[in-house]
Design a protein around this motif. Structure first.
Motif: not given
Length: 178
Positions: A91-101
């Protein structure tokens, strides 16, 4: 240090049982089924001020937590589908902190994510209730550490994730007597 850990993880860290029973699976499915209604009920009368209040110092606001739940569970739904339809997909991970910013996580109306969670969880619960016991053993590979995550474990993680972030908002409301 202990106090900040309790604020970050109000229900503790996820611990996956070594053997996942059908009863546990059904319990976790129920958590996913109930989250959208529970969450909507909790925040239905929140003012903009409350929505823009962080659940802890240097933490996300209530608004960001709600949008994060929608974003994260969107990824989870895709991971379930990949695990069920492909052979050990990476799978592809994502940067949840960046998404929440991002702008939308900080400013968008919460109704967008609450409505999305309602539809997404309805689809997810329908899927999970309809798959075979064998399907719960299928898995994907997470790129961080090349870890295998079964459909059953992913279900447990996202049931925990639902309760984890619900507790962030509920504890803030209790603390502030909202």
């Amino acid at each position: 240090m202990e106090e900040i850990e309790k604020l970050k993880y109000p229900i503790g860290h996820f611990e996956c049982p070594s053997e996942i029973s059908i009863e546990k699976i059904n319990e976790w499915i129920l958590v996913l089924d109930e989250l959208p209604k529970k969450l909507s009920s909790l925040v239905s009368n929140y003012s903009e001020e409350k929505l823009n209040t962080p659940y802890r110092e240097e933490g996300w606001t209530v608004r960001q937590v709600i949008h994060h739940l929608a974003d994260s569970h969107h990824h989870s739904y895709t991971r379930f589908k990949w695990a069920l339809t492909e052979d050990k997909p990476l799978i592809k991970a994502y940067d949840e902190k960046e998404w929440s910013d991002l702008f939308d996580a900080k400013t968008a109306p919460i109704t967008l994510s609450l409505s999305y969670l309602t539809a997404l969880h309805a689809k997810l619960v329908y899927l999970l209730k309809g798959i075979s016991a064998k399907d719960y053993h299928k898995f994907y590979i997470h790129p961080e550490g090349q870890v295998s995550v079964s459909v059953a474990e992913n279900l447990g993680k996202y049931a925990w994730h639902s309760n984890h972030h619900y507790a962030h908002i509920k504890n803030l409301a209790t603390k502030n007597k909202w």
